[in-house]
Enzyme design. Structure first.
Site, PDB file in Angstrom:
ATOM      1  N   HIS A 167       0.844  -1.192   0.000  1.00  0.00           N
ATOM      2  CA  HIS A 167       0.000   0.000   0.000  1.00  0.00           C
ATOM      3  C   HIS A 167       0.880   1.244   0.000  1.00  0.00           C
ATOM      4  CE1 HIS A 167      -3.813  -2.037   1.887  1.00  0.00           C
ATOM      5  NE2 HIS A 167      -3.294  -2.736   0.884  1.00  0.00           N
ATOM      6  N   GLU A 223       0.945   3.854   1.883  1.00  0.00           N
ATOM      7  CA  GLU A 223       1.456   4.236   3.199  1.00  0.00           C
ATOM      8  C   GLU A 223       2.657   3.376   3.606  1.00  0.00           C
ATOM      9  OE1 GLU A 223      -3.144   4.380   3.685  1.00  0.00           O
ATOM     10  OE2 GLU A 223      -1.682   3.352   2.416  1.00  0.00           O
ATOM     11  N   CYS A 269      -2.157  -0.377   7.534  1.00  0.00           N
ATOM     12  CA  CYS A 269      -1.344   0.830   7.357  1.00  0.00           C
ATOM     13  C   CYS A 269      -1.382   1.711   8.603  1.00  0.00           C
ATOM     14  CB  CYS A 269      -1.811   1.599   6.132  1.00  0.00           C
ATOM     15  SG  CYS A 269      -1.465   0.702   4.599  1.00  0.00           S
TER      16      CYS A 269
END
Length: 152
Positions: free
Chosen positions: A60, A62, A93
């Site tokens: 992801h 992040e 995250c």
């Protein structure tokens, strides 16, 4: 402490950088989420979703940004940093934000289905502050359009 107007301008400027990252993700066929980490007014990491590219469900925006910031700054803890991300972090995250001790999280659009606030609202570091809704319409529209196009 900075005045609200000045902080809002900085937040919007940084969120535009995160939106640019989200556009890069979109161009690669990724879910268009972008992230930027700033420390003392300086961008130290930029990232976007790479889950399809890397065939990695943990890639992801992040997570990529936290890793890049830690490498750039030479330490795993980021208490003086702010994460700007176009969509509310998922629990994974947000957990990484907590472990990295990010001092501030700023996100654009809420994620009612998969966001951390629904599943793990206490997962961030105890001292972290959160700002919600920066450039919310742009962030939200990018996601809505992406998923609408998928369903065509």
């Amino acid at each position: 402490m900075m005045q609200n107007d000045e902080q809002q301008q900085i937040d919007e400027q940084m969120m535009r950088k995160a939106l640019a990252e989200a556009q890069l993700a979109l161009q690669k066929g990724e879910v268009p989420i972008g992230a930027v980490i700033a420390c003392k007014g300086r961008v130290v990491a930029r990232a976007h979703n790479l889950t399809e590219t890397l065939c990695d469900v943990t890639a992801h925006a992040e997570m990529q940004a936290i890793t890049a910031a830690a490498n750039m700054l030479g330490g795993k803890y980021l208490p003086e940093c702010t994460l700007y991300v176009t969509v509310e972090p998922c629990p994974m995250c947000a957990g990484a934000c907590g472990w990295a001790q990010l001092g501030r999280i700023v996100y654009g659009a809420r994620d009612e289905k998969r966001g951390y606030e629904r599943f793990a609202p206490k997962v961030l570091h105890a001292k972290a502050t959160v700002t919600v809704g920066v450039l919310e319409d742009e962030c939200s529209d990018l996601m809505k359009n992406f998923f609408a196009d998928l369903r065509k």
